[in-house]
Design an enzyme around this catalytic site. Structure first.
Site, mmCIF file in Angstrom:
data_model
loop_
_atom_site.group_PDB
_atom_site.id
_atom_site.type_symbol
_atom_site.label_atom_id
_atom_site.label_comp_id
_atom_site.label_asym_id
_atom_site.label_seq_id
_atom_site.Cartn_x
_atom_site.Cartn_y
_atom_site.Cartn_z
ATOM 1 N N HIS A 1 10.396 7.162 8.162
ATOM 2 C CA HIS A 1 11.012 7.262 6.840
ATOM 3 C C HIS A 1 12.494 7.535 7.039
ATOM 4 O O HIS A 1 12.911 8.085 8.059
ATOM 5 C CB HIS A 1 10.351 8.373 6.024
ATOM 6 C CG HIS A 1 8.992 8.007 5.514
ATOM 7 N ND1 HIS A 1 8.616 8.150 4.198
ATOM 8 C CD2 HIS A 1 7.908 7.482 6.148
ATOM 9 C CE1 HIS A 1 7.368 7.744 4.037
ATOM 10 N NE2 HIS A 1 6.912 7.331 5.214
ATOM 11 N N ASN B 1 10.260 4.483 2.915
ATOM 12 C CA ASN B 1 10.032 3.969 4.260
ATOM 13 C C ASN B 1 11.250 3.198 4.754
ATOM 14 O O ASN B 1 12.109 2.789 3.974
ATOM 15 C CB ASN B 1 8.842 3.005 4.240
ATOM 16 C CG ASN B 1 7.519 3.687 3.994
ATOM 17 O OD1 ASN B 1 7.003 4.362 4.871
ATOM 18 N ND2 ASN B 1 6.968 3.503 2.804
ATOM 19 N N HIS C 1 6.253 4.592 12.610
ATOM 20 C CA HIS C 1 6.331 4.549 11.150
ATOM 21 C C HIS C 1 7.369 5.586 10.715
ATOM 22 O O HIS C 1 7.065 6.779 10.629
ATOM 23 C CB HIS C 1 4.953 4.873 10.570
ATOM 24 C CG HIS C 1 4.853 4.773 9.083
ATOM 25 N ND1 HIS C 1 4.022 3.872 8.453
ATOM 26 C CD2 HIS C 1 5.470 5.453 8.092
ATOM 27 C CE1 HIS C 1 4.130 4.019 7.137
ATOM 28 N NE2 HIS C 1 4.995 4.982 6.900
ATOM 29 N N ARG D 1 0.831 -1.210 0.000
ATOM 30 C CA ARG D 1 0.000 0.000 0.000
ATOM 31 C C ARG D 1 0.864 1.258 0.000
ATOM 32 O O ARG D 1 0.999 1.935 -1.005
ATOM 33 C CB ARG D 1 -0.952 -0.035 1.208
ATOM 34 C CG ARG D 1 -2.142 0.935 1.104
ATOM 35 C CD ARG D 1 -1.822 2.359 1.533
ATOM 36 N NE ARG D 1 -1.371 2.455 2.912
ATOM 37 C CZ ARG D 1 -0.901 3.581 3.442
ATOM 38 N NH1 ARG D 1 -0.817 4.675 2.714
ATOM 39 N NH2 ARG D 1 -0.473 3.600 4.697
ATOM 40 N N ASP D 2 1.481 1.560 1.108
ATOM 41 C CA ASP D 2 2.286 2.775 1.215
ATOM 42 C C ASP D 2 3.502 2.717 0.298
ATOM 43 O O ASP D 2 3.943 3.735 -0.234
ATOM 44 C CB ASP D 2 2.722 2.954 2.674
ATOM 45 C CG ASP D 2 3.278 4.336 2.962
ATOM 46 O OD1 ASP D 2 2.995 5.259 2.181
ATOM 47 O OD2 ASP D 2 3.994 4.494 3.961
ATOM 48 N N CYS E 1 5.671 9.687 -0.213
ATOM 49 C CA CYS E 1 4.361 10.242 0.077
ATOM 50 C C CYS E 1 3.992 11.179 -1.056
ATOM 51 O O CYS E 1 4.732 12.137 -1.320
ATOM 52 C CB CYS E 1 4.357 10.993 1.411
ATOM 53 S SG CYS E 1 2.759 11.763 1.765
#
Length: 311
Positions: free
Chosen positions: A220, A260, A218, A25-26, A251
Site C-alpha cells: 500500500h 493499493n 502486496h 476485489r481488494d 482495508c
C-alpha cells in the site's frame, strides 16, 4: 501513442513480472456505495482486455462482513469464461470454498494475519485459530486441483502493535507454505514498509526455506513507498506483484490503510526497467479513467492522471 518511458534494463531483475490485479476485489471492497454487478463485470473484462492475465474477481465471504462483495454468485459466472485469464477468488472458510467450487472457480485464496490484533479485528480469531480454520480449506482446495494462494497481512507493521518482528512473519508464512499454498503474498497492509525492511524479510524467508519464486508482494502506498519497496522485492527475485487499477482500495479493518499500489504506476516503472508485463498501458489507463467515472471521483494513480491529461 506514448513512446515513454524509455526502457533502460536494470541488472539483477526478472525478465517478466506477472501482475496480480486486485482492483475488482481488494480495490472495490471498501467502497461505501455499492457498485452495480454489471459495472464490476465490465471492469474485469476491460482489465483482461488490457493484457492483465490474473484478475482477482471477488470474495466468497459472508455478505455481512463485506457488503460490497455480496454479489459474488452473480458476478463470477458473468466473467468466468474470459479466455486466458486467471480469476482467483477469496474464500474465508469451508463454506466459502464450497460456494467457489460450485461456480467452477479454479483458483482461491485465504487471508491470514501475521499479528494477533489484526487477526482479531479481521477474523475474530487468534492467529492460531485462523490458521486452523484455513488448513482444511487449503487441503480441500489442493485435493480439487485448485491453485491456492495465501495472503499474509501486517507483515511490516500493525496499527495496534507497531513494528512486527521479522521472525514472527516468517513463522506464519512458513505455516501457510507447509499447508500447501502455492503462492504467498506478503502484505504491507498499512503501507509502512521501507526497502531495507523488505529485503531483510525476504532474506529471512529464503533462509527459512521459502524461495522468492513462491512469493508475491502486496504494497500500500500510504507513505509513498510502494514502488521503492516493489523494486527492492524485484531485486530479491520476486516476480509476482499485486496492484490495483487506479490505486483503488484500502482495508475495512485497518483505517490507516490507504490505496493499493496503482497498477498503472507499477507498469510504468516495470516498462521503464525493460521488464515485460504483457499489459497495454494505454488500455489500462482508459479502464481506470472509466472506472473513476463510475465511482464519481478522479483516479488516485499519478500515471493515470498524467496520461489522461495529455492531448
Amino acid at each position: 501513442m506514448t513512446t515513454l518511458p524509455m526502457a533502460v534494463r536494470g541488472e539483477g531483475l526478472p525478465a517478466r513480472v506477472r501482475i496480480h490485479e486486485v482492483g475488482p476485489r481488494d480495490g472495490l471492497q471498501n467502497e461505501k456505495s455499492v457498485v452495480p454487478t454489471e459495472v464490476k463485470a465490465e471492469f474485469i473484462r476491460r482489465l483482461a482486455d488490457s493484457g492483465l492475465t490474473t484478475v482477482e474477481a471477488t470474495s466468497f465471504v459472508h455478505p455481512k462482513w463485506v457488503p460490497q462483495l455480496a454479489d459474488a454468485e452473480k458476478l463470477f459466472p458473468m466473467v468466468s469464461a474470459l479466455p486466458g485469464v486467471r480469476l482467483p477468488v477469496l474464500v474465508p472458510n469451508d463454506r466459502g470454498l464450497d460456494r467457489a467450487l460450485g461456480l467452477g472457480a479454479r483458483e482461491v485464496a485465504v487471508f491470514a494475519s501475521a499479528t494477533e490484533s489484526f487477526a482479531k479485528a479481521n477474523l475474530n480469531r487468534t492467529v492460531d485459530e485462523a490458521l486452523a480454520m484455513f488448513e482444511p480449506v487449503v487441503t480441500r482446495g489442493v485435493e480439487h486441483g485448485l491453485r491456492v494462494r495465501g495472503y499474509l497481512s501486517m507483515c511490516f507493521g500493525d496499527p495496534w502493535e507497531g513494528p512486527v518482528p521479522i521472525d514472527q512473519v516468517v513463522g506464519v508464512t512458513r505455516r501457510l507454505a507447509d499447508m500447501g499454498c502455492d503462492e504467498l503474498s506478503l502484505g504491507d497492509t498499512i503501507g509502512v514498509a521501507t526497502p531495507g525492511h523488505v529485503g531483510a524479510l525476504l532474506t529471512a524467508l529464503n533462509e527459512a526455506g521459502v524461495p522468492s519464486s513462491r512469493l508475491a508482494v502486496h504494497f500500500h502506498d500510504t507513505y509513498g513507498q510502494a514502488l521503492a519497496n516493489t523494486l527492492a522485492a524485484l531485486q530479491h527475485g520476486v516476480s509476482v506483484v499485486d496492484a490495483s487499477a487506479g490505486g483503488l482500495g484500502g482495508c475495512p479493518y485497518a483505517k490507516s490503510a490507504t490505496g493499493n499500489l496503482a497498477t498503472e504506476d507499477l507498469v510504468w516503472m516495470l516498462h521503464g526497467l525493460g521488464i515485460e508485463t504483457g499489459v497495454d498501458l494505454g488500455r489500462l489507463t482508459a479502464t481506470s479513467v472509466w472506472m473513476a467515472e463510475q465511482l464519481g471521483r478522479p483516479s488516485a494513480s499519478r500515471t493515470v492522471r498524467a496520461l489522461s491529461h495529455k492531448e
